[in-house]
Design a protein around this motif. Structure first.
Motif, PDB file in Angstrom:
ATOM      1  N   ILE A 149      19.674   9.306  51.949  1.00  0.00           N
ATOM      2  CA  ILE A 149      18.910  10.431  52.516  1.00  0.00           C
ATOM      3  C   ILE A 149      18.453  11.363  51.396  1.00  0.00           C
ATOM      4  O   ILE A 149      17.298  11.796  51.355  1.00  0.00           O
ATOM      5  CB  ILE A 149      19.777  11.200  53.538  1.00  0.00           C
ATOM      6  CG1 ILE A 149      20.010  10.336  54.786  1.00  0.00           C
ATOM      7  CG2 ILE A 149      19.123  12.525  53.925  1.00  0.00           C
ATOM      8  CD1 ILE A 149      21.059  10.898  55.720  1.00  0.00           C
ATOM      9  N   GLY A 150      19.371  11.674  50.478  1.00  0.00           N
ATOM     10  CA  GLY A 150      19.032  12.566  49.368  1.00  0.00           C
ATOM     11  C   GLY A 150      17.915  12.005  48.511  1.00  0.00           C
ATOM     12  O   GLY A 150      16.994  12.734  48.116  1.00  0.00           O
ATOM     13  N   LEU A 151      17.966  10.701  48.222  1.00  0.00           N
ATOM     14  CA  LEU A 151      16.951  10.085  47.370  1.00  0.00           C
ATOM     15  C   LEU A 151      15.577  10.101  48.034  1.00  0.00           C
ATOM     16  O   LEU A 151      14.587  10.508  47.416  1.00  0.00           O
ATOM     17  CB  LEU A 151      17.353   8.636  47.057  1.00  0.00           C
ATOM     18  CG  LEU A 151      16.389   7.850  46.161  1.00  0.00           C
ATOM     19  CD1 LEU A 151      16.301   8.491  44.786  1.00  0.00           C
ATOM     20  CD2 LEU A 151      16.829   6.398  46.065  1.00  0.00           C
ATOM     21  N   VAL A 152      15.510   9.683  49.282  1.00  0.00           N
ATOM     22  CA  VAL A 152      14.224   9.586  49.983  1.00  0.00           C
ATOM     23  C   VAL A 152      13.613  10.965  50.205  1.00  0.00           C
ATOM     24  O   VAL A 152      12.428  11.189  49.912  1.00  0.00           O
ATOM     25  CB  VAL A 152      14.402   8.850  51.325  1.00  0.00           C
ATOM     26  CG1 VAL A 152      13.118   8.928  52.149  1.00  0.00           C
ATOM     27  CG2 VAL A 152      14.791   7.399  51.083  1.00  0.00           C
ATOM     28  N   ILE A 153      14.402  11.904  50.696  1.00  0.00           N
ATOM     29  CA  ILE A 153      13.852  13.221  50.998  1.00  0.00           C
ATOM     30  C   ILE A 153      13.605  14.009  49.714  1.00  0.00           C
ATOM     31  O   ILE A 153      12.672  14.810  49.636  1.00  0.00           O
ATOM     32  CB  ILE A 153      14.770  13.985  51.978  1.00  0.00           C
ATOM     33  CG1 ILE A 153      14.858  13.205  53.292  1.00  0.00           C
ATOM     34  CG2 ILE A 153      14.248  15.399  52.228  1.00  0.00           C
ATOM     35  CD1 ILE A 153      15.719  13.842  54.353  1.00  0.00           C
ATOM     36  N   GLY A 154      14.428  13.781  48.691  1.00  0.00           N
ATOM     37  CA  GLY A 154      14.167  14.409  47.400  1.00  0.00           C
ATOM     38  C   GLY A 154      12.834  13.950  46.829  1.00  0.00           C
ATOM     39  O   GLY A 154      12.040  14.763  46.337  1.00  0.00           O
ATOM     40  N   PHE A 155      12.568  12.642  46.906  1.00  0.00           N
ATOM     41  CA  PHE A 155      11.287  12.101  46.441  1.00  0.00           C
ATOM     42  C   PHE A 155      10.131  12.723  47.229  1.00  0.00           C
ATOM     43  O   PHE A 155       9.103  13.104  46.650  1.00  0.00           O
ATOM     44  CB  PHE A 155      11.283  10.580  46.605  1.00  0.00           C
ATOM     45  CG  PHE A 155      10.036   9.924  46.100  1.00  0.00           C
ATOM     46  CD1 PHE A 155       9.904   9.602  44.754  1.00  0.00           C
ATOM     47  CD2 PHE A 155       8.989   9.627  46.956  1.00  0.00           C
ATOM     48  CE1 PHE A 155       8.749   8.993  44.279  1.00  0.00           C
ATOM     49  CE2 PHE A 155       7.828   9.024  46.490  1.00  0.00           C
ATOM     50  CZ  PHE A 155       7.707   8.713  45.146  1.00  0.00           C
ATOM     51  N   TYR A 156      10.310  12.840  48.540  1.00  0.00           N
ATOM     52  CA  TYR A 156       9.280  13.452  49.382  1.00  0.00           C
ATOM     53  C   TYR A 156       9.014  14.899  48.974  1.00  0.00           C
ATOM     54  O   TYR A 156       7.859  15.341  48.911  1.00  0.00           O
ATOM     55  CB  TYR A 156       9.698  13.400  50.857  1.00  0.00           C
ATOM     56  CG  TYR A 156       8.883  14.303  51.734  1.00  0.00           C
ATOM     57  CD1 TYR A 156       7.598  13.933  52.137  1.00  0.00           C
ATOM     58  CD2 TYR A 156       9.375  15.540  52.145  1.00  0.00           C
ATOM     59  CE1 TYR A 156       6.833  14.778  52.930  1.00  0.00           C
ATOM     60  CE2 TYR A 156       8.615  16.379  52.929  1.00  0.00           C
ATOM     61  CZ  TYR A 156       7.347  15.997  53.323  1.00  0.00           C
ATOM     62  OH  TYR A 156       6.595  16.846  54.095  1.00  0.00           O
ATOM     63  N   ASP A 157      10.079  15.646  48.673  1.00  0.00           N
ATOM     64  CA  ASP A 157       9.905  17.052  48.312  1.00  0.00           C
ATOM     65  C   ASP A 157       9.108  17.194  47.024  1.00  0.00           C
ATOM     66  O   ASP A 157       8.238  18.057  46.905  1.00  0.00           O
ATOM     67  CB  ASP A 157      11.269  17.727  48.160  1.00  0.00           C
ATOM     68  CG  ASP A 157      11.150  19.249  48.067  1.00  0.00           C
ATOM     69  OD1 ASP A 157      10.167  19.791  48.588  1.00  0.00           O
ATOM     70  OD2 ASP A 157      12.027  19.880  47.467  1.00  0.00           O
TER      71      ASP A 157
END
Length: 266
Positions: A149-157
């Motif tokens: 979750i952290g990786l995917v949403i961090g990339f999105y941010d």
């Protein structure tokens, strides 16, 4: 007068302060404060989109730090989950900021709208979701899901940004099984890391307007502190209601952007 603000009229500075405070409050409760803060920065005369994005990240760091500390003192979030998740999210955000320089955000907006609509429907149809913490996984599976979750949403941010906090909250509620309040507390720690990751990319490029960013950051801190205190005192039910409102605004805003882009391109 703070350096970098000399050319701004008082009305513009007031707009930035009010937007920063409101954004800090919304971000602390459920995320999505960038919907208020970034458009306000784009109204500042002479500012470029990249400068607005970079300065927005700088201001947001003050607010997310304040709300993260406030939540940590009162809610005591599980740092064994939050800190590794934040570390992965920071790396993802940095990579997303790099990709953002070559890929148009418009490519992803329709997908984001669909995801937000699904999130809103899920939350509305499951009124008990997020009222209590009932973890779905334990051990390695729990930490692996949190890191994903952290990786995917961090990339999105780093790539686009709007609604990052909201995505973090619903992912931790729907996928990990946290309550809305517990998810919001962890989301602030992770969101702090995603803001920092993007800012680490923007700083060497000289995109941050320091004077404006410091004023914005002070307002964001005040809003973040009040928002975290409000969420803690009102509980998960209040956070859920605000979450649905913010997601609805996100869908409308991104939908309007896509419509405008399609009309201008036709």
């Amino acid at each position: 007068m703070i350096s970098g603000l000399e050319h701004l009229v008082p009305a513009t500075i007031i707009l930035v302060i009010v937007a920063g405070f409101c954004a800090g409050w919304v971000d602390a409760v459920v995320g999505g404060g960038g919907l208020i803060q970034l458009p306000a920065l784009l109204l500042v005369p002479g500012i470029s989109p990249v400068q607005a994005l970079a300065t927005n990240k700088m201001g947001s760091i003050f607010g997310t730090t304040t709300s993260a500390v406030t939540y940590s003192r009162r809610v005591h979030p599980d740092l064994k989950t939050a800190l590794p998740m934040a570390g992965v999210a920071l790396a993802g955000s940095f990579c997303g900021a790099i990709v953002a320089t070559s890929l148009p955000a418009a490519v992803f907006k329709p997908v984001i709208i669909a995801a937000l609509a699904a999130v809103a429907i899920f939350t509305a149809l499951h009124p008990t979701a997020g009222t209590l913490t009932r973890l779905r996984y334990t051990g390695v599976r729990h930490f692996g899901a949190a890191a994903g979750i952290g990786l995917v949403i961090g990339f999105y941010d780093g790539l686009i940004g709007p609604g990052t906090g909201s995505f973090l909250v619903i992912a931790m509620v729907g996928l990990l099984g946290y309550s809305f309040l517990a998810a919001s507390a962890k989301a602030k720690i992770v969101n702090l890391a995603t803001n920092l990751g993007a800012l680490l990319f923007f700083l060497p490029h000289g995109a941050v307007l320091w004077g404006l960013g410091l004023v914005l950051g002070a307002a964001n801190m005040a809003g973040g502190y009040l928002g975290a205190r409000t969420a803690i005192s009102k509980g998960s039910r209040f956070v859920r209601i605000v979450f649905l409102m913010v997601v609805a605004v996100l869908i409308l805003k991104l939908g309007y952007d896509v419509l405008q882009e399609n009309l201008s391109g036709s």
